[in-house]
Write an enzyme that holds these catalytic residues in place. Structure first.
Site, PDB file in Angstrom:
ATOM      1  N   SER A 144       1.039  -0.937   0.239  1.00 18.53           N
ATOM      2  CA  SER A 144       0.004  -0.289   0.142  1.00 18.53           C
ATOM      3  C   SER A 144       0.477   1.429  -0.129  1.00 18.53           C
ATOM      4  O   SER A 144       2.431   1.958   0.769  1.00 18.53           O
ATOM      5  CB  SER A 144      -0.770   0.131   1.351  1.00 18.53           C
ATOM      6  OG  SER A 144      -1.601   1.251   1.394  1.00 18.53           O
ATOM      7  N   LYS A 165     -14.512  -3.564   1.187  1.00 24.69           N
ATOM      8  CA  LYS A 165     -14.974  -2.047   1.015  1.00 24.69           C
ATOM      9  C   LYS A 165     -16.766  -1.977   2.227  1.00 24.69           C
ATOM     10  O   LYS A 165     -17.257  -1.593   2.123  1.00 24.69           O
ATOM     11  CB  LYS A 165     -14.925  -1.640   0.213  1.00 24.69           C
ATOM     12  CG  LYS A 165     -13.068  -0.795  -0.322  1.00 24.69           C
ATOM     13  CD  LYS A 165     -13.417   0.079  -1.808  1.00 24.69           C
ATOM     14  CE  LYS A 165     -12.074  -0.354  -2.293  1.00 24.69           C
ATOM     15  NZ  LYS A 165     -12.475   0.856  -3.303  1.00 24.69           N
ATOM     16  N   ASP A 181     -13.472   7.027  -4.145  1.00 20.63           N
ATOM     17  CA  ASP A 181     -13.232   6.287  -5.224  1.00 20.63           C
ATOM     18  C   ASP A 181     -13.168   7.307  -6.520  1.00 20.63           C
ATOM     19  O   ASP A 181     -12.849   7.623  -6.751  1.00 20.63           O
ATOM     20  CB  ASP A 181     -13.620   4.829  -5.037  1.00 20.63           C
ATOM     21  CG  ASP A 181     -12.656   4.350  -4.343  1.00 20.63           C
ATOM     22  OD1 ASP A 181     -11.567   4.270  -4.445  1.00 20.63           O
ATOM     23  OD2 ASP A 181     -12.836   3.094  -4.170  1.00 20.63           O
ATOM     24  N   GLY A 193     -15.517  -4.225 -16.514  1.00 25.77           N
ATOM     25  CA  GLY A 193     -15.710  -4.770 -15.472  1.00 25.77           C
ATOM     26  C   GLY A 193     -17.131  -4.481 -14.450  1.00 25.77           C
ATOM     27  O   GLY A 193     -17.657  -3.351 -15.056  1.00 25.77           O
ATOM     28  N   ALA A 194     -17.635  -5.397 -13.344  1.00 28.69           N
ATOM     29  CA  ALA A 194     -18.595  -4.504 -13.027  1.00 28.69           C
ATOM     30  C   ALA A 194     -18.804  -5.629 -11.213  1.00 28.69           C
ATOM     31  O   ALA A 194     -19.740  -5.357 -10.709  1.00 28.69           O
ATOM     32  CB  ALA A 194     -20.110  -5.714 -13.763  1.00 28.69           C
ATOM     33  N   GLY A 251     -16.555  -3.749  -7.646  1.00 21.50           N
ATOM     34  CA  GLY A 251     -17.205  -3.437  -6.329  1.00 21.50           C
ATOM     35  C   GLY A 251     -16.342  -1.974  -6.853  1.00 21.50           C
ATOM     36  O   GLY A 251     -16.836  -0.538  -6.849  1.00 21.50           O
ATOM     37  N   LEU A 299      -8.078   1.394 -14.090  1.00 16.00           N
ATOM     38  CA  LEU A 299      -8.043   1.728 -12.789  1.00 16.00           C
ATOM     39  C   LEU A 299      -6.653   0.803 -12.058  1.00 16.00           C
ATOM     40  O   LEU A 299      -6.011   1.881 -10.492  1.00 16.00           O
ATOM     41  CB  LEU A 299      -9.525   1.961 -11.497  1.00 16.00           C
ATOM     42  CG  LEU A 299     -10.313   2.348 -12.223  1.00 16.00           C
ATOM     43  CD1 LEU A 299     -10.893   2.516 -13.615  1.00 16.00           C
ATOM     44  CD2 LEU A 299     -11.816   1.859 -11.000  1.00 16.00           C
ATOM     45  N   TYR A 320      -2.624   0.275 -11.173  1.00 14.67           N
ATOM     46  CA  TYR A 320      -0.957   0.921 -11.278  1.00 14.67           C
ATOM     47  C   TYR A 320      -0.167   0.330 -10.997  1.00 14.67           C
ATOM     48  O   TYR A 320      -0.605  -1.039 -10.169  1.00 14.67           O
ATOM     49  CB  TYR A 320      -1.643   2.276 -10.728  1.00 14.67           C
ATOM     50  CG  TYR A 320      -1.972   1.971  -9.381  1.00 14.67           C
ATOM     51  CD1 TYR A 320      -3.057   2.588  -9.255  1.00 14.67           C
ATOM     52  CD2 TYR A 320      -0.889   2.125  -8.319  1.00 14.67           C
ATOM     53  CE1 TYR A 320      -3.180   2.296  -7.488  1.00 14.67           C
ATOM     54  CE2 TYR A 320      -1.404   1.070  -6.863  1.00 14.67           C
ATOM     55  CZ  TYR A 320      -2.535   1.921  -6.775  1.00 14.67           C
ATOM     56  OH  TYR A 320      -2.442   1.389  -4.912  1.00 14.67           O
ATOM     57  N   GLY A 378      -4.228   3.983 -13.036  1.00 16.46           N
ATOM     58  CA  GLY A 378      -5.060   5.037 -11.193  1.00 16.46           C
ATOM     59  C   GLY A 378      -3.784   4.566 -10.681  1.00 16.46           C
ATOM     60  O   GLY A 378      -5.001   5.437  -9.717  1.00 16.46           O
TER      61      GLY A 378
HETATM   62  P1  NDP Z   1     -13.760  -6.609  -8.204  1.00 15.60           P
HETATM   63  O1  NDP Z   1     -13.144  -8.340  -7.797  1.00 15.60           O
HETATM   64  O2  NDP Z   1     -14.634  -5.934  -7.112  1.00 15.60           O
HETATM   65  O3  NDP Z   1     -14.148  -6.773  -9.182  1.00 15.60           O
HETATM   66  C1  NDP Z   1     -13.543  -7.434 -10.295  1.00 15.60           C
HETATM   67  C2  NDP Z   1     -14.247  -7.215 -11.782  1.00 15.60           C
HETATM   68  O4  NDP Z   1     -13.049  -7.802 -13.023  1.00 15.60           O
HETATM   69  C3  NDP Z   1     -15.080  -7.586 -11.784  1.00 15.60           C
HETATM   70  O5  NDP Z   1     -16.281  -7.823 -12.727  1.00 15.60           O
HETATM   71  C4  NDP Z   1     -14.704  -9.579 -12.808  1.00 15.60           C
HETATM   72  O6  NDP Z   1     -15.127  -9.885 -14.117  1.00 15.60           O
HETATM   73  C5  NDP Z   1     -13.488  -8.149 -13.697  1.00 15.60           C
HETATM   74  N1  NDP Z   1     -12.576  -9.121 -13.729  1.00 15.60           N
HETATM   75  C6  NDP Z   1     -11.490 -10.413 -13.244  1.00 15.60           C
HETATM   76  N2  NDP Z   1     -10.931 -11.166 -13.883  1.00 15.60           N
HETATM   77  C7  NDP Z   1     -11.230 -10.263 -15.281  1.00 15.60           C
HETATM   78  C8  NDP Z   1     -10.202 -11.157 -16.535  1.00 15.60           C
HETATM   79  N3  NDP Z   1      -9.275 -11.667 -16.600  1.00 15.60           N
HETATM   80  N4  NDP Z   1     -10.917 -10.941 -17.405  1.00 15.60           N
HETATM   81  C9  NDP Z   1     -12.015 -10.068 -17.970  1.00 15.60           C
HETATM   82  N5  NDP Z   1     -12.707  -9.761 -17.132  1.00 15.60           N
HETATM   83  C10 NDP Z   1     -12.226  -9.728 -15.598  1.00 15.60           C
HETATM   84  O7  NDP Z   1     -12.525  -5.494  -7.681  1.00 15.60           O
HETATM   85  P2  NDP Z   1     -12.136  -3.770  -7.623  1.00 15.60           P
HETATM   86  O8  NDP Z   1     -14.288  -3.868  -8.571  1.00 15.60           O
HETATM   87  O9  NDP Z   1     -12.385  -3.455  -6.599  1.00 15.60           O
HETATM   88  O10 NDP Z   1     -11.526  -3.552  -8.371  1.00 15.60           O
HETATM   89  C11 NDP Z   1     -10.930  -3.707  -9.984  1.00 15.60           C
HETATM   90  C12 NDP Z   1      -9.460  -2.674 -10.037  1.00 15.60           C
HETATM   91  O11 NDP Z   1      -9.716  -1.139 -10.031  1.00 15.60           O
HETATM   92  C13 NDP Z   1      -8.266  -2.855  -9.611  1.00 15.60           C
HETATM   93  O12 NDP Z   1      -7.419  -3.335 -10.027  1.00 15.60           O
HETATM   94  C14 NDP Z   1      -8.248  -2.476  -8.517  1.00 15.60           C
HETATM   95  O13 NDP Z   1      -6.646  -2.769  -7.644  1.00 15.60           O
HETATM   96  C15 NDP Z   1      -9.145  -1.021  -9.241  1.00 15.60           C
HETATM   97  N6  NDP Z   1      -8.577  -0.357  -7.942  1.00 15.60           N
HETATM   98  C16 NDP Z   1      -8.247   1.457  -8.039  1.00 15.60           C
HETATM   99  C17 NDP Z   1      -8.289   1.892  -7.011  1.00 15.60           C
HETATM  100  C18 NDP Z   1      -7.491   4.076  -7.535  1.00 15.60           C
HETATM  101  O14 NDP Z   1      -7.691   4.202  -6.567  1.00 15.60           O
HETATM  102  N7  NDP Z   1      -6.616   3.503  -8.396  1.00 15.60           N
HETATM  103  C19 NDP Z   1      -9.885   2.048  -6.104  1.00 15.60           C
HETATM  104  C20 NDP Z   1      -9.896   0.882  -6.355  1.00 15.60           C
HETATM  105  C21 NDP Z   1      -9.547  -0.212  -7.477  1.00 15.60           C
HETATM  106  P3  NDP Z   1     -16.553 -10.969 -13.059  1.00 15.60           P
HETATM  107  O15 NDP Z   1     -17.681 -10.485 -12.702  1.00 15.60           O
HETATM  108  O16 NDP Z   1     -17.172 -11.796 -14.594  1.00 15.60           O
HETATM  109  O17 NDP Z   1     -15.548 -12.001 -12.176  1.00 15.60           O
END
Ligand code: NDP
Length: 280
Positions: A17, A68, A105, A130-131, A133, A218, A220, A242
């Protein structure tokens, strides 16, 4: 006796972190006397660890993956944006001892796009990949910028459709699978999948990017993510990650806790400098 106000980030994993470093600089910059640590907290012990932290006088927490939603449930009260996203990345003790949950966020992303990168979202065609959090947290702040449309595309299609349905009274937003994106073009493609973290990419066509289209991951890292590389290879106007969002969401949390807004630009520049050194 430790007279510093105490803050922390909880998550798992947490060793990587950057938040303690960012908040240390914010505190120096604004003359605030505080301590900010990182603590590895698994989901199963989140509520007891958070209760202990606050019972011992802790003033505020940041919560990251996978906490979260739990932080949202833990909060006594929620801001509107936390309520809408059903997730909290910031907890703040209030004067009456209650804990307020907020989600900074989406605001962090929009500030990075608009202020740091001088982009405009009004009238833009936006694709969110992506869908999970993170997608949920950015939808309302993006819709507030009056884009022409938002499309959410996800590997698990029903999650994209359900997520879009939740917000369809707030603007033009639809959900679909990656296959249904054929023949579509976007001014901004946001990668909110966690695919980048394992060096993978959602299935994308170069034709999805409109002329002068922008890519934003998002995620990095020290090296450009797979999606940032894809954007560059396909001649995106800008292909960003991000890091700026991370600093902006932290600044918003700092503001919630301390009532003072730190300057983000010097911190972003410092982190960019550090990672360019790490790459060599
Ligand atoms: P979640 O685990 O809640 O969601 C992950 C998403 O990624 C789902 O929609 C999942 O699809 C999809 N996914 C995972 N692997 C694959 C793949 N190989 N191909 C296609 N889709 C895929 O994660 P979060 O939403 O919490 O986080 C998402 C990203 O955002 C992370 O990289 C995180 O680090 C980043 N982030 C950055 C922040 C910042 O401050 N810069 C703040 C918050 C998040 P499915 O539903 O089909 O499983």
């Amino acid at each position: 006796m430790n007279l510093k106000d105490r803050y922390a980030v909880f998550g798992q994993p947490i060793a990587h972190s950057k938040s303690p470093g960012i908040h240390r600089i914010f505190a120096q910059q604004t003359g605030q006397f505080l301590e900010y640590t990182a603590q590895e907290v698994p989901a199963k012990s989140f509520s007891t660890t958070a209760e202990t932290f606050f019972a011992q006088g802790g003033k505020g927490l940041n919560c990251t993956v996978p906490l979260k939603e739990l932080a949202w449930a833990f909060a006594d009260r929620k801001t509107d944006r936390a309520q809408l996203s059903k997730a909290a990345n910031t907890l703040a003790v209030q004067a009456d001892g209650s804990v307020l949950g907020d989600n900074t966020d989406g605001c962090g992303l929009v500030r990075d796009l608009l202020i740091n990168h001088a982009l405009t979202l009004t009238g833009a065609r936006i694709l969110i990949l992506g869908a999970g959090g993170a997608s949920r947290g950015i939808i309302v702040p993006l819709l507030e910028q009056s884009p022409r449309s938002i499309v959410i595309a996800n590997r698990t299609v029903f999650k994209a459709i359900n997520l879009a349905c939740e917000f369809q009274d707030r603007g033009s937003i639809t959900g679909c699978g990656f296959n249904e994106l054929q023949h579509s073009q976007f001014d901004l493609i946001l990668n909110a999948t966690s695919a980048s973290l394992s060096g993978r990419l959602p299935p994308l066509e170069a034709s999805f990017l409109a002329e002068n289209g922008v890519c934003y991951d998002l995620a990095y890292g020290d090296a450009p993510t797979a999606f940032v590389r894809w954007g560059r290879e396909n001649h995106a106007f800008k292909s960003l990650d991000g890091l700026g969002m991370l600093v902006e969401q932290a600044a918003e949390a700092f503001f919630i806790w301390r009532g003072i807004r730190p300057e983000t630009q010097p911190v972003i520049e410092l982190l960019n400098l550090q990672r360019s050194k790490n790459q060599h």
